[in-house]
Design an enzyme around this catalytic site. Sequence first.
Site, PDB file in Angstrom:
ATOM      1  N   SER A 184       0.784  -1.231   0.000  1.00 58.27           N
ATOM      2  CA  SER A 184       0.000   0.000   0.000  1.00 58.27           C
ATOM      3  C   SER A 184       0.818   1.284   0.000  1.00 58.27           C
ATOM      4  CB  SER A 184      -0.955  -0.009   1.184  1.00 58.27           C
ATOM      5  OG  SER A 184      -0.231  -0.160   2.385  1.00 58.27           O
ATOM      6  N   HIS A 212      -5.699  -4.156  -1.445  1.00 56.47           N
ATOM      7  CA  HIS A 212      -5.551  -3.100  -2.456  1.00 56.47           C
ATOM      8  C   HIS A 212      -5.586  -3.640  -3.880  1.00 56.47           C
ATOM      9  CE1 HIS A 212      -4.829   0.556  -0.090  1.00 56.47           C
ATOM     10  NE2 HIS A 212      -4.280  -0.258   0.803  1.00 56.47           N
ATOM     11  N   LYS A 242     -12.399  -0.996   0.636  1.00 54.08           N
ATOM     12  CA  LYS A 242     -11.596  -0.146  -0.267  1.00 54.08           C
ATOM     13  C   LYS A 242     -12.322  -0.017  -1.611  1.00 54.08           C
ATOM     14  CE  LYS A 242      -7.558  -0.503   2.488  1.00 54.08           C
ATOM     15  NZ  LYS A 242      -6.751  -1.533   3.134  1.00 54.08           N
TER      16      LYS A 242
HETATM   17  C1  LIG Z   1      -6.651  -1.856   4.562  1.00 51.09           C
HETATM   18  C2  LIG Z   1      -5.986  -3.166   4.705  1.00 51.09           C
HETATM   19  C3  LIG Z   1      -6.483  -4.131   5.575  1.00 51.09           C
HETATM   20  C4  LIG Z   1      -7.636  -3.862   6.509  1.00 51.09           C
HETATM   21  O1  LIG Z   1      -8.844  -3.791   5.823  1.00 51.09           O
HETATM   22  P1  LIG Z   1     -10.108  -3.100   6.540  1.00 51.09           P
HETATM   23  O2  LIG Z   1     -11.258  -3.632   5.775  1.00 51.09           O
HETATM   24  O3  LIG Z   1      -9.935  -1.642   6.425  1.00 51.09           O
HETATM   25  O4  LIG Z   1     -10.104  -3.571   7.951  1.00 51.09           O
HETATM   26  C5  LIG Z   1      -5.863  -5.353   5.610  1.00 51.09           C
HETATM   27  N1  LIG Z   1      -4.783  -5.623   4.837  1.00 51.09           N
HETATM   28  C6  LIG Z   1      -4.277  -4.711   3.995  1.00 51.09           C
HETATM   29  C7  LIG Z   1      -3.096  -5.052   3.157  1.00 51.09           C
HETATM   30  C8  LIG Z   1      -4.852  -3.445   3.902  1.00 51.09           C
HETATM   31  O5  LIG Z   1      -4.334  -2.537   3.077  1.00 51.09           O
END
Ligand SMILES: *Cc1c(COP(=O)(O)O)cnc(C)c1O
Length: 394
Positions: A184, A212, A242
Amino acid sequence: MSSKTLDAFLQEGLGELKEQGLFNVIDPLEGANGPQVTLNGKEVINLSSNNYLGLATDDRLKAQAVQAVESYGVGAGAVRSINGTLQLHLELEEKLAAFKHTEAAITYQSGFNCNVAAIPAVMNKNDAILSDELNHASIIDGCRLSRAKIIPYKHSDMEDLREKAKQATQEYHKVMVITDGVFSMDGDVAKLPEIVEIAEEFDLITYVDDAHGSGVLGEGAGTVKHFNLSDRIDMQMGTLSKAIGIVGGYVAGSQSLIEWLKVRSRPFLFSTALPPGDVAATIEAVDILSASKDLQTQLWENARYLQEGLQAFGFDTGKTETPITPCIIGDEKKTQQFSERLMEEGIYAKSIVFPTVPRGTGRVRNMPTAAHTREMLDAALLAYKKIGSELNVI
Ligand SMILES: *Cc1c(COP(=O)(O)O)cnc(C)c1O
């Protein structure tokens, strides 16, 4: 009466963070988290959200959520394994499995919960987990909860992974390799074809966190589909917060894996199910993504436009291969100053500095989405050019 020990701990901790400039001040939005947002009474172009496809404010999703709230109420009423499982949850899980090209899927209340649920459900203290050093915090926590030996390998370094896999399989019972699909902070993609080869050679369990990647790569199905590895990865985790734009997460894999997670993963057993409005909106989102690639096409077009624009001015966008667009400034103070200046020019893009990224690689992280218009991106580029010259970055 409050605990003196707690007070001292908090005052010291907060003081230290503030002194080091690491105390995060949170700006609340005065409205929806769309391509433009309002904060502190000012409307700005938003390059900070993970709402890749603009679905967080999509009218079709809102309509489904409202209808589900009317029919089912606002809460699921119980944990999934007691009587919090609605028909809607099962419908969503079937659709997610089809979307991911797996036999089955299970949903959780967040992506974070997926990792703290699924990793400890399959790994234990006799096992080892090979984990990319840049993996997300929720993976790290999930690994810790499992009590397995955690063996970090150098970021995307396949030689290091192979060496550690060879060693670990001799010493431990089960061995898992776990990686983010898309990283990310830099926007680079995991080397899944090589990881799968190593995994098959040493019989490793494969786990990809595609938070992502889902909705972005592989015609929306994520990095695993992007590399055509759907039947060679054991566990695919995705988030619904996301690109899908709502909240929640899921793990997709074989029928027996999902059956096991339904009886053994703790957030499924001990935390209330996703609410009906969110589930209904998610079903609509998955239907939209399954029916058309238009939103993904728009997302990638916007991402390329922004990245090529920044590169043409001489900015360093690092090694991104996805819409995540870091603009690497370097020095921490200058990075923060850059982001503050952008805000003054009406562009909201967060600075990310040590300890989130290595010292000296401070960057402003831009998240273009399908919902941004060409005019918004042009406004952002104009501000970048102005501030870049002003601060001697370009
Ligand atoms: C954002 C993210 C999460 C967490 O996801 P949420 O639905 O916001 O709890 C887990 N792993 C990665 C790699 C992320 O970027």
